[in-house]
Design a protein around this motif. Structure first.
Motif, PDB file in Angstrom:
ATOM      1  N   THR A 167      82.073 -63.970 -54.976  1.00 20.42           N
ATOM      2  CA  THR A 167      82.005 -64.724 -53.571  1.00 20.42           C
ATOM      3  C   THR A 167      80.618 -65.443 -53.581  1.00 20.42           C
ATOM      4  O   THR A 167      80.811 -66.812 -53.298  1.00 20.42           O
ATOM      5  CB  THR A 167      81.989 -63.925 -52.317  1.00 20.42           C
ATOM      6  N   LYS A 184      89.478 -56.669 -61.350  1.00 19.52           N
ATOM      7  CA  LYS A 184      89.345 -57.906 -61.942  1.00 19.52           C
ATOM      8  C   LYS A 184      89.498 -57.503 -63.527  1.00 19.52           C
ATOM      9  O   LYS A 184      89.120 -56.191 -63.854  1.00 19.52           O
ATOM     10  CB  LYS A 184      88.156 -58.940 -61.748  1.00 19.52           C
ATOM     11  N   GLN A 208      89.885 -64.638 -61.179  1.00 27.76           N
ATOM     12  CA  GLN A 208      90.936 -63.784 -61.823  1.00 27.76           C
ATOM     13  C   GLN A 208      91.331 -64.128 -63.216  1.00 27.76           C
ATOM     14  O   GLN A 208      92.339 -63.588 -63.675  1.00 27.76           O
ATOM     15  CB  GLN A 208      92.332 -64.016 -60.756  1.00 27.76           C
ATOM     16  N   SER A 237      84.293 -63.223 -61.015  1.00 24.77           N
ATOM     17  CA  SER A 237      84.112 -62.172 -60.284  1.00 24.77           C
ATOM     18  C   SER A 237      84.040 -60.630 -61.100  1.00 24.77           C
ATOM     19  O   SER A 237      85.044 -60.552 -62.070  1.00 24.77           O
ATOM     20  CB  SER A 237      84.902 -61.746 -59.054  1.00 24.77           C
TER      21      SER A 237
HETATM   22  C1  LIG Z   1      88.121 -61.541 -56.266  1.00 20.44           C
HETATM   23  C2  LIG Z   1      88.060 -62.992 -55.914  1.00 20.44           C
HETATM   24  C3  LIG Z   1      87.049 -63.677 -55.289  1.00 20.44           C
HETATM   25  C4  LIG Z   1      85.700 -63.010 -54.822  1.00 20.44           C
HETATM   26  O1  LIG Z   1      85.112 -62.162 -55.702  1.00 20.44           O
HETATM   27  P1  LIG Z   1      84.290 -61.016 -55.249  1.00 20.44           P
HETATM   28  O2  LIG Z   1      83.500 -60.616 -56.385  1.00 20.44           O
HETATM   29  O3  LIG Z   1      85.077 -60.042 -54.530  1.00 20.44           O
HETATM   30  O4  LIG Z   1      83.201 -61.491 -54.250  1.00 20.44           O
HETATM   31  C5  LIG Z   1      86.946 -65.044 -55.193  1.00 20.44           C
HETATM   32  N1  LIG Z   1      88.170 -65.722 -55.373  1.00 20.44           N
HETATM   33  C6  LIG Z   1      89.209 -65.053 -55.977  1.00 20.44           C
HETATM   34  C7  LIG Z   1      90.418 -66.081 -56.481  1.00 20.44           C
HETATM   35  C8  LIG Z   1      89.185 -63.714 -56.261  1.00 20.44           C
HETATM   36  O5  LIG Z   1      90.395 -63.292 -56.676  1.00 20.44           O
END
Ligand SMILES: *Cc1c(COP(=O)(O)O)cnc(C)c1O
Length: 368
Positions: A61, A186, A160, A181
């Motif tokens: 994020t 993930k 992802q 992320s």
């Molecule tokens: C997981 C995810 C995020 C955010 O990642 P975090 O590490 O959880 O903050 C943003 N965009 C997508 C599409 C995600 O799957």
């Protein structure tokens, strides 16, 4: 036999000696903030993404938030993105006082419909943020074309899709910024939160580095107000242990996916994932099916203790927090349908053949 949607304990069991050693090393050297492991991980992820720079941050994020800031997005600017993704994608735009502009999706890939992006461009548009959902890249060529034509920045939400490829090019390498992320679920997951931004230019690199550390540059001098958002050395050490296995793990996911594809081919009212021809390496962060009878299937899966989840039950245009943007469901027929029909099933690399058979038999039974 119960089959979990994801079982991280198996990965740890497999890597325990290496991971324990890596963590203990950090506990011994005590360089907890931006230690040597962070620098090494940044270099490795930049290399994997085929770009010059990587900047470790506290989450995926924050990677998006900082990349948007570095791209110059601020109050009143518009950012064009998909209507169908994890909340973060749209949330970060609003947090900057900017306006997320949602575009409907392609019914097969669930990624933004690239042919509709140009229709959403206005004088206030600053950036496009495609998402590579479920591990499959969005159609980047037409997106980059619109961006070039209208002088827009492109921020790839590749949270992802680490290691995925578009016509042979790594996810994250095509736009101005790529954001990954390390959330535990993930494909490359930390033992907590973490993220990284990749970028091609020294200027972007400097900006992101400054923004993740309160906007300072040099130390204690602030031209802008930034964030406290660094990747922990401990997380970087853990990620460095896992990184050499990433490609192999993603290939395992591909094998599971092709087994599912074969087993489910031709079943009534069940749509299997579609791999686009430009998607030359799909990393299957999720294996996502769709059915108009989803809710019945899900209660059957629940009864059989087969792990499953709906990514995502509500499209952005329908989120309460975005009501003031004034969208109507009629404007998004495809993402609305997806939010009613999709569901994801176990695809993690360590899934055994017996477990997969159990998932397959249960679903076959439920749909026929
Ligand atoms: C997981 C995810 C995020 C955010 O990642 P975090 O590490 O959880 O903050 C943003 N965009 C997508 C599409 C995600 O799957």
């Amino acid at each position: 036999m119960a089959v979990p949607l994801l079982d991280l304990t198996r990965q740890y069991a497999y890597l325990k000696p290496e991971m324990d050693r890596a963590v203990l090393k950090v506990l011994t050297h005590n360089k907890f903030i931006l230690g040597p492991e962070v620098t090494r991980l940044e270099e490795e992820i930049a290399g994997l993404s085929g770009v010059g720079f990587g900047i470790g941050v506290a989450s995926g994020t924050d990677a998006l938030l900082i990349a948007l800031r570095a791209a110059g997005v601020g109050p009143g600017d518009e950012v064009i993105t998909t209507d169908f993704s994890f909340f973060s994608t749209a949330g970060v735009v609003s947090r900057l006082g900017a306006i997320p502009v949602f575009v409907d999706i392609d019914p097969d890939s669930y990624n933004v419909d690239a042919t509709r992006i140009e229709l959403a461009v206005t004088k206030r548009t600053k950036a496009i943020m495609p998402v590579h959902l479920f591990g499959q890249v969005a159609d980047m060529d037409p997106i980059m074309e619109v961006a070039t034509k209208h002088n827009l920045k492109v921020i790839e939400d590749a949270a992802q899709a680490i290691g995925a490829e578009y016509k042979g090019q790594p996810a994250g390498s095509m736009g101005d910024f790529g954001c990954f992320s390390f959330y535990p679920s993930k494909n490359l997951g930390a033992s907590g939160d973490g993220g990284v931004i990749v970028t091609k230019t020294e200027e972007n690199n400097k900006l992101c580095r400054s923004l993740r550390a309160h906007g300072e540059n040099p130390k204690y001098y602030h031209r802008v107000v930034g964030y406290n958002s660094r990747l922990d050395t401990l997380q970087a050490a853990i990620l460095l242990v896992k990184l050499p296995y990433l490609r192999e793990w993603s290939k395992k996911r591909q094998e599971h996916a092709s087994r599912y594809d074969q087993a489910f081919a031709g079943l009534p009212y069940l749509k299997t994932p579609v791999v686009k021809e430009y998607s030359t390496f799909h990393i299957y962060n999720q294996y996502t099916l769709a059915s108009p009878n989803r809710d019945e299937i899900l209660s059957g899966l629940k009864k059989a203790e087969i792990g499953h989840c709906v990514y995502y039950p509500v499209a952005f245009h329908a989120q309460e927090c975005f009501a003031s943007l004034g969208y109507k469901a009629d404007d998004f027929p495809i993402s609305s349908k997806a939010s009613r029909e999709v569901f994801s099933i176990p695809i993690y690399p360590e899934l055994t053949e017996q477990e997969q058979d159990e998932v397959i038999e249960t679903i076959k039974h439920l749909v026929s």
